[in-house]
Design a protein around this motif. Structure first.
Motif, PDB file in Angstrom:
ATOM      1  N   GLY A 228       0.791  -1.194  -0.093  1.00  0.00           N
ATOM      2  CA  GLY A 228      -0.087  -0.013   0.078  1.00  0.00           C
ATOM      3  C   GLY A 228       0.922   1.192   0.068  1.00  0.00           C
ATOM      4  N   ILE A 229       2.053   1.304   0.113  1.00  0.00           N
ATOM      5  CA  ILE A 229       2.918   2.472   0.059  1.00  0.00           C
ATOM      6  C   ILE A 229       2.998   2.939  -1.612  1.00  0.00           C
ATOM      7  CG2 ILE A 229       5.299   3.302   0.290  1.00  0.00           C
ATOM      8  CD1 ILE A 229       5.660   1.424   2.815  1.00  0.00           C
ATOM      9  N   PRO A 230       2.970   3.993  -1.745  1.00  0.00           N
ATOM     10  CA  PRO A 230       2.932   4.583  -3.058  1.00  0.00           C
ATOM     11  C   PRO A 230       4.355   4.415  -3.639  1.00  0.00           C
ATOM     12  CG  PRO A 230       2.426   6.319  -1.604  1.00  0.00           C
ATOM     13  CD  PRO A 230       2.625   5.262  -0.810  1.00  0.00           C
ATOM     14  N   VAL A 231       4.437   3.847  -5.119  1.00  0.00           N
ATOM     15  CA  VAL A 231       5.571   3.625  -5.615  1.00  0.00           C
ATOM     16  C   VAL A 231       5.747   4.218  -6.944  1.00  0.00           C
ATOM     17  CG1 VAL A 231       6.734   1.872  -7.017  1.00  0.00           C
ATOM     18  CG2 VAL A 231       5.381   1.272  -4.719  1.00  0.00           C
ATOM     19  N   ARG A 232       7.096   4.834  -7.137  1.00  0.00           N
ATOM     20  CA  ARG A 232       7.413   5.423  -8.365  1.00  0.00           C
ATOM     21  C   ARG A 232       8.535   5.012  -9.134  1.00  0.00           C
ATOM     22  NH1 ARG A 232       7.628   9.928  -4.995  1.00  0.00           N
ATOM     23  NH2 ARG A 232       9.919   9.863  -5.104  1.00  0.00           N
ATOM     24  N   VAL A 233       8.431   4.472 -10.108  1.00  0.00           N
ATOM     25  CA  VAL A 233       9.230   3.921 -11.124  1.00  0.00           C
ATOM     26  C   VAL A 233       9.677   4.674 -12.061  1.00  0.00           C
ATOM     27  CG1 VAL A 233       9.843   1.693 -12.495  1.00  0.00           C
ATOM     28  CG2 VAL A 233       8.350   1.535 -10.404  1.00  0.00           C
ATOM     29  N   MET A 234      11.031   5.099 -12.333  1.00  0.00           N
ATOM     30  CA  MET A 234      11.369   5.861 -13.336  1.00  0.00           C
ATOM     31  C   MET A 234      12.708   5.268 -14.063  1.00  0.00           C
ATOM     32  SD  MET A 234      11.294   9.750 -11.573  1.00  0.00           S
ATOM     33  CE  MET A 234      12.558   9.272 -10.654  1.00  0.00           C
ATOM     34  N   HIS A 235      12.739   5.490 -15.458  1.00  0.00           N
ATOM     35  CA  HIS A 235      13.864   4.939 -16.044  1.00  0.00           C
ATOM     36  C   HIS A 235      14.379   5.899 -16.878  1.00  0.00           C
ATOM     37  CE1 HIS A 235      15.478   3.344 -20.154  1.00  0.00           C
ATOM     38  NE2 HIS A 235      16.227   2.680 -19.295  1.00  0.00           N
ATOM     39  N   GLY A 236      15.586   6.033 -16.612  1.00  0.00           N
ATOM     40  CA  GLY A 236      16.662   7.310 -17.362  1.00  0.00           C
ATOM     41  C   GLY A 236      17.977   7.361 -16.763  1.00  0.00           C
ATOM     42  N   SER A 237      18.591   8.592 -16.862  1.00  0.00           N
ATOM     43  CA  SER A 237      19.778   8.806 -16.239  1.00  0.00           C
ATOM     44  C   SER A 237      19.351   9.178 -14.988  1.00  0.00           C
ATOM     45  CB  SER A 237      20.507   9.793 -17.054  1.00  0.00           C
ATOM     46  OG  SER A 237      21.609  10.184 -16.436  1.00  0.00           O
ATOM     47  N   ALA A 238      20.310   8.340 -14.010  1.00  0.00           N
ATOM     48  CA  ALA A 238      20.050   8.502 -12.571  1.00  0.00           C
ATOM     49  C   ALA A 238      21.469   8.841 -11.868  1.00  0.00           C
ATOM     50  CB  ALA A 238      19.113   7.684 -11.787  1.00  0.00           C
ATOM     51  N   PHE A 239      21.415   9.476 -10.804  1.00  0.00           N
ATOM     52  CA  PHE A 239      22.773   9.836  -9.864  1.00  0.00           C
ATOM     53  C   PHE A 239      22.847   8.495  -8.945  1.00  0.00           C
ATOM     54  CE2 PHE A 239      24.958  11.327  -6.129  1.00  0.00           C
ATOM     55  CZ  PHE A 239      26.072  11.412  -6.723  1.00  0.00           C
ATOM     56  N   PHE A 240      24.088   7.905  -9.219  1.00  0.00           N
ATOM     57  CA  PHE A 240      24.307   6.846  -8.247  1.00  0.00           C
ATOM     58  C   PHE A 240      25.505   7.283  -7.107  1.00  0.00           C
ATOM     59  CE2 PHE A 240      21.792   4.423 -10.833  1.00  0.00           C
ATOM     60  CZ  PHE A 240      21.208   3.504 -10.056  1.00  0.00           C
ATOM     61  N   PRO A 241      25.229   6.962  -5.777  1.00  0.00           N
ATOM     62  CA  PRO A 241      26.565   7.497  -5.149  1.00  0.00           C
ATOM     63  C   PRO A 241      27.632   6.301  -5.298  1.00  0.00           C
ATOM     64  CG  PRO A 241      24.727   6.438  -3.762  1.00  0.00           C
ATOM     65  CD  PRO A 241      24.112   6.589  -5.250  1.00  0.00           C
TER      66      PRO A 241
END
Length: 189
Positions: free
Chosen positions: A108-121
Protein backbone atom coordinates in the motif's frame (compact mmCIF):
# COMPACT_ATOMS: atom_id res chain seq x y z
CA UNK A 1 88.03 14.58 41.44
CA UNK A 2 85.82 12.96 38.77
CA UNK A 3 87.14 10.08 36.85
CA UNK A 4 87.30 10.24 33.11
CA UNK A 5 85.31 7.79 31.10
CA UNK A 6 85.03 7.02 27.43
CA UNK A 7 81.94 8.24 25.60
CA UNK A 8 80.64 5.63 23.20
CA UNK A 9 78.53 6.64 20.30
CA UNK A 10 75.41 4.60 19.80
CA UNK A 11 76.25 3.24 16.40
CA UNK A 12 77.68 4.45 13.22
CA UNK A 13 75.81 5.28 10.01
CA UNK A 14 75.67 1.67 8.88
CA UNK A 15 73.94 0.59 12.08
CA UNK A 16 71.46 3.45 11.82
CA UNK A 17 70.58 2.47 8.24
CA UNK A 18 70.21 -1.16 9.26
CA UNK A 19 67.75 -0.06 11.94
CA UNK A 20 65.73 2.10 9.52
CA UNK A 21 65.76 -0.38 6.62
CA UNK A 22 62.89 -2.63 7.88
CA UNK A 23 60.65 0.42 8.24
CA UNK A 24 61.45 1.51 4.68
CA UNK A 25 60.72 -2.01 3.41
CA UNK A 26 57.40 -2.03 5.25
CA UNK A 27 56.38 1.31 3.74
CA UNK A 28 57.32 0.14 0.21
CA UNK A 29 55.22 -2.99 0.64
CA UNK A 30 52.25 -0.88 1.76
CA UNK A 31 52.64 1.39 -1.26
CA UNK A 32 52.83 -1.62 -3.58
CA UNK A 33 49.67 -3.10 -2.04
CA UNK A 34 47.84 0.20 -2.43
CA UNK A 35 48.85 0.41 -6.10
CA UNK A 36 47.67 -3.15 -6.68
CA UNK A 37 44.32 -2.40 -5.06
CA UNK A 38 43.87 0.70 -7.20
CA UNK A 39 44.65 -1.23 -10.38
CA UNK A 40 42.35 -4.12 -9.47
CA UNK A 41 39.50 -1.91 -8.36
CA UNK A 42 39.66 0.09 -11.56
CA UNK A 43 39.08 -2.98 -13.73
CA UNK A 44 36.22 -4.34 -11.64
CA UNK A 45 34.68 -0.90 -11.28
CA UNK A 46 34.63 -0.35 -15.06
CA UNK A 47 32.79 -3.64 -15.63
CA UNK A 48 30.19 -2.85 -13.00
CA UNK A 49 29.85 0.74 -14.17
CA UNK A 50 28.84 -0.36 -17.67
CA UNK A 51 26.11 -2.68 -16.34
CA UNK A 52 22.48 -1.60 -16.17
CA UNK A 53 21.66 -0.58 -12.60
CA UNK A 54 18.54 -0.69 -10.47
CA UNK A 55 18.10 1.39 -7.33
CA UNK A 56 15.32 1.02 -4.80
CA UNK A 57 14.97 3.93 -2.37
CA UNK A 58 13.13 3.18 0.87
CA UNK A 59 10.47 5.38 2.43
CA UNK A 60 12.57 5.89 5.58
CA UNK A 61 15.45 4.40 7.57
CA UNK A 62 13.28 2.26 9.85
CA UNK A 63 13.69 -1.50 9.86
CA UNK A 64 10.13 -1.98 8.55
CA UNK A 65 10.76 0.35 5.61
CA UNK A 66 13.96 -1.54 4.80
CA UNK A 67 12.08 -4.87 4.86
CA UNK A 68 9.48 -3.46 2.47
CA UNK A 69 12.32 -2.23 0.29
CA UNK A 70 13.85 -5.71 0.27
CA UNK A 71 10.55 -7.21 -0.91
CA UNK A 72 10.18 -4.61 -3.65
CA UNK A 73 13.81 -5.08 -4.76
CA UNK A 74 13.21 -8.82 -4.97
CA UNK A 75 10.13 -8.37 -7.15
CA UNK A 76 11.83 -5.85 -9.46
CA UNK A 77 14.93 -8.01 -9.88
CA UNK A 78 12.71 -11.06 -10.52
CA UNK A 79 10.88 -9.21 -13.32
CA UNK A 80 14.12 -7.97 -14.87
CA UNK A 81 15.66 -11.46 -14.73
CA UNK A 82 12.57 -12.99 -16.35
CA UNK A 83 12.54 -10.39 -19.10
CA UNK A 84 16.26 -10.89 -19.93
CA UNK A 85 16.31 -7.63 -21.87
CA UNK A 86 19.05 -7.00 -24.37
CA UNK A 87 18.21 -3.40 -25.29
CA UNK A 88 17.21 -0.48 -23.05
CA UNK A 89 14.04 0.24 -25.06
CA UNK A 90 12.47 -2.95 -23.70
CA UNK A 91 12.65 -1.56 -20.17
CA UNK A 92 10.15 1.20 -20.99
CA UNK A 93 7.56 -1.45 -21.84
CA UNK A 94 8.30 -3.26 -18.58
CA UNK A 95 7.77 -0.21 -16.31
CA UNK A 96 3.97 -0.64 -15.84
CA UNK A 97 4.48 -4.28 -14.85
CA UNK A 98 7.30 -3.30 -12.46
CA UNK A 99 5.06 -0.63 -10.91
CA UNK A 100 2.24 -3.12 -10.29
CA UNK A 101 4.60 -5.70 -8.80
CA UNK A 102 6.29 -3.09 -6.61
CA UNK A 103 2.95 -1.75 -5.35
CA UNK A 104 1.84 -5.29 -4.49
CA UNK A 105 5.07 -5.95 -2.59
CA UNK A 106 5.03 -2.57 -0.82
CA UNK A 107 1.77 -3.21 1.01
CA UNK A 108 0.00 0.00 0.00
CA UNK A 109 2.94 2.40 0.05
CA UNK A 110 2.93 4.58 -3.09
CA UNK A 111 5.59 3.58 -5.63
CA UNK A 112 7.26 5.60 -8.42
CA UNK A 113 9.26 3.77 -11.10
CA UNK A 114 11.41 5.89 -13.40
CA UNK A 115 13.75 4.90 -16.20
CA UNK A 116 16.55 7.16 -17.37
CA UNK A 117 19.77 8.74 -16.28
CA UNK A 118 20.06 8.72 -12.50
CA UNK A 119 22.74 9.72 -10.02
CA UNK A 120 24.35 6.86 -8.11
CA UNK A 121 26.57 7.34 -5.06
CA UNK A 122 29.98 5.63 -4.91
CA UNK A 123 29.87 1.91 -4.21
CA UNK A 124 32.21 -1.06 -3.77
CA UNK A 125 31.16 -4.00 -5.94
CA UNK A 126 33.01 -7.29 -6.16
CA UNK A 127 36.32 -5.84 -5.04
CA UNK A 128 36.00 -2.90 -7.43
CA UNK A 129 35.13 0.70 -6.74
CA UNK A 130 32.44 2.47 -8.75
CA UNK A 131 32.75 6.25 -8.41
CA UNK A 132 29.64 8.39 -8.15
CA UNK A 133 28.15 8.84 -11.59
CA UNK A 134 25.01 9.29 -13.62
CA UNK A 135 24.03 6.13 -15.44
CA UNK A 136 21.13 4.58 -17.32
CA UNK A 137 19.00 2.87 -14.70
CA UNK A 138 15.63 2.15 -13.17
CA UNK A 139 14.94 3.98 -9.91
CA UNK A 140 12.09 2.70 -7.74
CA UNK A 141 11.10 5.17 -5.00
CA UNK A 142 8.89 4.01 -2.15
CA UNK A 143 6.68 6.61 -0.46
CA UNK A 144 8.56 9.82 0.21
CA UNK A 145 11.93 8.25 -0.70
CA UNK A 146 13.65 9.61 2.41
CA UNK A 147 15.64 6.46 3.13
CA UNK A 148 19.38 7.08 3.13
CA UNK A 149 20.15 3.53 1.99
CA UNK A 150 22.84 3.29 4.66
CA UNK A 151 21.33 -0.13 5.25
CA UNK A 152 22.81 -1.21 1.92
CA UNK A 153 26.31 -0.53 3.13
CA UNK A 154 25.83 -2.92 6.03
CA UNK A 155 23.57 -5.56 4.46
CA UNK A 156 23.99 -5.55 0.69
CA UNK A 157 21.80 -8.62 0.29
CA UNK A 158 18.83 -6.57 1.56
CA UNK A 159 19.30 -4.01 -1.20
CA UNK A 160 20.17 -6.35 -4.04
CA UNK A 161 18.88 -9.81 -3.15
CA UNK A 162 18.94 -11.00 -6.77
CA UNK A 163 22.68 -10.49 -7.22
CA UNK A 164 23.62 -12.12 -3.92
CA UNK A 165 21.30 -15.09 -4.50
CA UNK A 166 22.69 -15.58 -8.01
CA UNK A 167 26.27 -15.48 -6.70
CA UNK A 168 25.42 -17.99 -3.96
CA UNK A 169 23.84 -20.38 -6.48
CA UNK A 170 26.76 -20.17 -8.88
CA UNK A 171 29.51 -20.70 -6.34
CA UNK A 172 30.26 -24.18 -5.07
CA UNK A 173 31.43 -24.78 -1.56
CA UNK A 174 35.20 -25.09 -1.51
CA UNK A 175 36.96 -26.41 1.55
CA UNK A 176 38.78 -23.77 3.54
CA UNK A 177 42.54 -24.22 3.39
CA UNK A 178 45.35 -22.24 4.88
CA UNK A 179 48.49 -21.58 2.91
CA UNK A 180 50.90 -22.17 5.79
CA UNK A 181 49.29 -25.48 6.76
CA UNK A 182 49.28 -26.69 3.16
CA UNK A 183 52.91 -25.64 2.77
CA UNK A 184 53.91 -27.49 5.93
CA UNK A 185 52.03 -30.59 4.74
CA UNK A 186 53.88 -30.47 1.43
CA UNK A 187 57.22 -30.23 3.26
CA UNK A 188 56.65 -32.98 5.83
CA UNK A 189 53.86 -35.08 4.39
Amino acid sequence: MLTDYNIKRKGNRREIWLAIFPFIQFMLVLIALQCALILLSGAAGEEAQEAFRVRVIADSNTADAQLVKAGVAGEVSRLLNQAALTDPSGIEALIPEMTLAAEAASGGIPVRVMHGSAFFPPKVVGGGYIPQTRTDSVVVTLGSGRGDNWWCALFSDVCEPGEVAAEEEETEEEPVTFFIIEWLKSLFG
